[in-house]
Every structure is written in structure tokens, then in C-alpha cells.
Design a protein around this motif. Sequence first.
Motif, PDB file in Angstrom:
ATOM      1  N   SER A 519      54.084 -18.442  32.385  1.00 58.05           N
ATOM      2  CA  SER A 519      52.658 -18.399  32.047  1.00 58.05           C
ATOM      3  C   SER A 519      51.858 -18.749  33.292  1.00 58.05           C
ATOM      4  N   HIS A 520      50.684 -18.095  33.414  1.00 52.01           N
ATOM      5  CA  HIS A 520      49.835 -18.361  34.577  1.00 52.01           C
ATOM      6  C   HIS A 520      48.727 -19.350  34.251  1.00 52.01           C
ATOM      7  N   HIS A 521      48.064 -19.189  33.100  1.00 55.33           N
ATOM      8  CA  HIS A 521      47.034 -20.124  32.633  1.00 55.33           C
ATOM      9  C   HIS A 521      47.281 -20.414  31.160  1.00 55.33           C
ATOM     10  N   PRO A 522      47.704 -21.632  30.824  1.00 49.20           N
ATOM     11  CA  PRO A 522      48.029 -22.713  31.757  1.00 49.20           C
ATOM     12  C   PRO A 522      49.351 -22.444  32.457  1.00 49.20           C
ATOM     13  N   PRO A 523      49.512 -22.922  33.695  1.00 48.42           N
ATOM     14  CA  PRO A 523      50.766 -22.666  34.411  1.00 48.42           C
ATOM     15  C   PRO A 523      51.945 -23.337  33.719  1.00 48.42           C
ATOM     16  N   ALA A 524      52.984 -22.561  33.465  1.00 49.72           N
ATOM     17  CA  ALA A 524      54.163 -23.092  32.780  1.00 49.72           C
ATOM     18  C   ALA A 524      55.407 -22.443  33.364  1.00 49.72           C
TER      19      ALA A 524
END
Length: 805
Positions: A519-524
Motif C-alpha cells: 500500500s502507498h497511502h497509508p504506506p504498508a
Amino acid sequence: MAATELRGVVGPGPAAIAALGGGGAGPPVVGGGGGRGDAGPGSGAASGTVVATAAGGPGAGGVAAAGPAPAPPTGGSGGSGAGGSGSAREGWLFKWTNYIKGYQRRWFVLSNGLLSYYRSKAEMRHTCRGTINLATANITVEDSCNFIISNGGAQTYHLKASSEVERQRWVTALELAKAKAVKMLAESDESGDEESVSQTDKTELQNTLRTLSSKVEDLSTCNDLIAKHGTALQRSLSELESLKLPAESNEKIKQVNERATLFRITSNAMINACRDFLMLAQTHSKKWQKSLQYERDQRIRLEETLEQLAKQHNHLERAFRGATVLPANTPGSVGSGKDQCCSGKGDMSDEDDENEFFDAPEIITMPENLGHKRTGSNISGASSDISLDEQYKHQLEETKKEKRTRIPYKPNYSLNLWSIMKNCIGKELSKIPMPVNFNEPLSMLQRLTEDLEYHELLDRAAKCENSLEQLCYVAAFTVSSYSTTVFRTSKPFNPLLGETFELDRLEENGYRSLCEQVSHHPPAAAHHAESKNGWTLRQEIKITSKFRGKYLSIMPLGTIHCIFHATGHHYTWKKVTTTVHNIIVGKLWIDQSGEIDIVNHKTGDKCNLKFVPYSYFSRDVARKVTGEVTDPSGKVHFALLGTWDEKMECFKVQPVIGENGGDARQRGHEAEDSRVMLWKRNPLPKNAENMYYFSELALTLNAWESGTAPTDSRLRPDQRLMENGRWDEANAEKQRLEEKQRLSRKKREAEAMKATEDGTPYDPYKALWFERKKDPVTKELTHIYRGEYWECKEKQDWSSCPDIF
């Protein structure tokens, strides 16, 4: 006898107010109007006033009575439920201020996940003495009436309630507020990467002022309409009285006159109140605008002052380096002293001028070898006599089996830190475009893989037959993952969406690991590691971070799982908060704070680890960690003690007969014989201070390897350029990659919008090697490894990998 009922009809916004005739009996209605014409709880009229009922569509409101409405309920000495300001709880508590005054009575307000305090209840209108965010805070109960709230060393409140019951009520309310705040923080997804904080505040302020101005104009129009129609009504009634009517109509005319008189009184009261409100609004609006402008000017002056201070500090550091030859590091000096900066029991905003001498921040010098050597703008390290070309040649000559033991030394680049950071206060670090000068040449995926540096602890745990002993080694492994952070003050690269990192140590150490940015937003990032020695480690970590001006809080969210194959023991835990202090001026230093609960879901065994935040007033060793291993009944079997940067020990707790015949715990000096060293930190490589303070494992992570996926972090061009000292080229390449990622995101958003308009199903972004599903143990939605990566690597089939570099 019937009477005519007068009702004011108001539509959405200003509208004509008509007098309607109708039959009705009984006395006039007394009561306050709610927002929709209904009398809500707590509303009403003052004694002796009469209010006409209101009716109408949306926006219709009752005519307010003259006189103040009853005040909302507020907290008493011990606090209450919802207060007048919508607070979850408020009341008096005793707060530790300093060693001169001790505990002082303060008014505390808990609202929206924030705990604020004031000298008195009346002070709530103008001055807040301090606020702590519960989302990142740790709540600890000391004894019957005392408890502590700390957010990682930057703020610590030592509080005391009037009774044990009152303390429990506060702690319960704080825990509930903290859980809610953490949930909201995890679910929040702020948009607008490039929008600055100041621009957002300015737009919001303009919208608010525009709305208020519109409402004041509506109120003024309604004022004029009520006066106009009131006059017309009085004129009509006067004409009605002048007519010659039959005697039986006299009673009805008298009642109409009474109702008209009541309406005139109420209308006049409302008109006067509206006029007063309009005058006050206009007067205070100018004052508020002046105050706002003053605060803006103050903020600008403060920014300029801090910028000058940062420049002067950089100049002094350069002058000091030019005039002094720093001694080399000695092996025994690393980690031997306390941290160089801290916060005491009282926070600096607490007391008045007479106590400022005590509340001023302490400046404590730390030896150069204990901190990150910062030059220029406090973010660059020492330089090297060896040229970059020679170092890079040496790097390429190393083979895969001969792990590299060095990387190019960090160049001595200067940077105006304040010019970049001043617009970043309050924002998530992952949403701020940062130059590579702030980074270290590793990605977040590689930093996550560093958790496996002390994998032998899990190997030993897998051989344990006793589940409680096994839990001790798992706890030591948990603490060991923080040992690499003690000097690592630079941030890793934020991985691109779909970026991966593999670490294949199956032949050397018996394990292999895979990470993917899911995931980019939120970064995961999702991580899966498996060992032929009998264990599997998996986790999904979301990194949330907030820059608070003088410190940076990093909150990892997500659960870590460790499963042992032979016994089926399944352990879970979460990470604690990391705080980076002295962001603007001074030497950077890092602290860990919070609690970790490690649970064995098969047996019910638990281990509670407490990471004690650093305090200058504490006599304990810095970076202290304590823990207890308990069985399902709560009985303590092992006690853990150590520091998160050096070592962890445990000793078996044997019950002994207490003074009253009951069981008591074994004393520390009596348990020396049973003390066992679980883990000890490996020494750093030679010249580590010139290589970003990397450990031996970290030095090998970015070494080039053949056969990896095209999305592997080793192939990221800006990271490779930065490692080789070509920072200007790395910054340009970093901007290119980020722009490419933004275009990919916009393309996905456009496809999703088009699919929604057409009514066709659209699949959102899915990770390549991990699948998002409900965890069977924790019941959380998480990414779990779906397999096939190592098979694809063996076949060298990377056709499914996206083009991200």
C-alpha cells in the motif's frame, strides 16, 4: 375559549414571515426552541418569559426567550461525563510540577483523543497549559491514586487522583479515548501530498469567514422582516379595534390583542438580542482578524528566528571541526553513557514565570562517539580519504558468498535543514517530498528485514520444550529488533508501490525472507520469513509518523506473528513508538517507549515488556526494558531485565514464604544464580560511523545479487546512486520515480472512476506475492504470503512483475 395562534414560518434562509389565523385554546406555550423548532434537553426560557412556538421547514427555529439559557453540566471535583464543550471527561487532578512545589491542583479536560490541562476551569477560555495526544501515549498506573501518561519522552504527566475510584475512572476514560484515537489514526488517509499545512489552514479560514459572513447577513435580513411584519400586525389589530362589531366578538378581539401583545414583547426581545449579537459579531470579528494576523506575524518571526539559530549552529559546528581534532571512537564507549537530552516529570508549559528557571530545557553534552556525527546542517556524516571510485570497485569485486563488509563512506554534504522542515510540522513523514540527504541507502523493506539479524534467538526458541522458556527467547528477539536503531538517525527510502526485497540465507543461516510494499497511502509493507529450523515469521507494518517541530514520532501499526512448526505455538505482538529528538537544533537521539504484550495463542502464556522512556530525573539505566512471563492464571514464572540497545537477561521467579505466610516473589539478589543471558548486541563494524552506523547485516542488504525480481530494492536507481555518493543525481532520479508513481496512481483512479460510471466491476490494486484476507488468529484483515515467489525465481519468470523503476 378559543384563541388565535400566531406562528412564524421561516424557510431555509431569509423568507417572508406571515401571520396566519387559526383556532386554539389554552395559555401561551412557554419553552425554548431547538434547532428544528423542538425543545431539546437543557433548552428553555428563563423564569417569567414567554416564547412563541415555531414551526416550519428545515431551518425553522423557535423564537428564543430573553435571558440566558441554563448552563450545560460540567465536571465537578472528580470529573464528569460529557461537559459543556463536548469533552469526554473533565475535572480536577493533582499534577507533579517540580521538586519545589510538588503536586499542584490542575483542571484536566479529555476530548477528541487529547488530554489538556489548565490552572483553573476559568482558564479554559484563554490559556491551555499543555496537551498530550493519547494516540501515541503510554498510560501507566503506579499505586492506588497515582498514574503516569507519557508519549515517548517528549511529554510526561505524573498525575494523582483524589481517590482510587476516581483514578480508575480517569484511567478507564483515558484508555477508551486512546483506543479510539489509535483507530482513527489507523483509518485516516490524508490526501494532497503537495499541499502545505499553511495553505490548508488559510483555505479553511477563508471558508469559515465566508460562511459566518453569510449567516450574519441572513440574521440581519430576518431581523428586518420581523420588525416589518410586526408593525403590519399591530396596524391590522388597531384597525380591527376601530370597527363596530357585535358584542359577542369583543371577547375574541380581547384575546387577539393579548396574543398580539405577547408576540410584540417576544419579537422585540428577539430583535434586541439579534441587534446586540450583530454588533458583537462585527466588533469581535475585527478583533479576531487582528489577533489572527498578529499570530501569523509571530509565526513568521519565530520561523525566521529558528532559521537563524539553525544557521548559527551549523556555523559553530563547522568552526569547531576546523579548530579541533576529534578523538577516534573506542570500542567500549559505544552506548556506555546516558542519552544526552531528556524531559523531566514536569513539562515546560506547566508553571508561571517564577518557575521558568526550573522548566527550561536542560542542555547536556554527550561525547561525540555516542551520537551521529552531523555536519553542515546536522545531517551529514564524516568523509573518507578513500575515493568513491575505489570503494565502488572494491564493492563490485566482492562475490555473493563473501558478504561485503563496507560501503562507500558517507559524503560531507551540507543542507539547509530548516528551509525544508519548516513547512512539514504536523504532517506525515511519508507524505513529505524529502531529498536523499535525509536518507540512508536502504529502503524500509530492507530495514524491516533487519529484524532477522538475531534470528538465532528463534532457532533456540524452536528447540525449547517448555513454552514459558520459549516465550523468553521470543521476547528477547522482539527487543533485539530495536538494537539497530540506537545510532540510525537517517530515514530509509519510502518503498514504491509493488517494490519487493528478498533475502535468501537458506544455505548460510537456514532462512529466507520476502518483503513487498502492498500500500502507498497509508504506506504498508508485508513481510514473510520462514526457516528450516522450525519457525515462520510474518507481519504487515503500517508506518505513521508525525513531525512535531522538535521531535519526530514514528508509530508502527500492525501485528507480528511467529509460529513454531513442531509445537504449533503461535505468538503475536505489536511494535512500540520510536521518537527522534532534536530535529532542528542539537544532536539527534532516539528513544523507544511503550509496552509490548506477547501472547501465545495456543497455551495462553503472556509476556509483558515495558520500554521505559528516558528521563533525566530517573536513576535507572538508559533505554531500560523490563518484562514478566506469566502463565494463563497470571502467575509469574520468569522476569526479564535489560536494555533495548545492549542485552536482555532473564531469571526464574521462585515463590518464597512471605512474612504473613503467603507467597512472595524471589528477591533480585537471591536470583543471581538463575540469571541467564538471552541476547547481547553484536559490535558494530569498524568505521561504522562513516557508513551510516550500519550493522554487519545491514552492510550486505543492498549488495547487488543476480536473479532477483526486477522490483527488488537493490535495483532501485536513486538508492544505488545515493549509496555511491552521487547525491545530486540521486535526488533527480528520486523525483523521476515519484512522478512515475503519481502517474500510475492517477491512471488507476481514472480507471476506477470510469468503471463506477459504467457500472462495471473494478478490481482495486492487489499485491503480487501477498493476499489480503482475515487472519485466523487475530481476526484482522492483513496481507499473508500466497507463495510462488521462490518458484518464479528458480524459473526466472518475472512476467507478472510491474515496471516501477
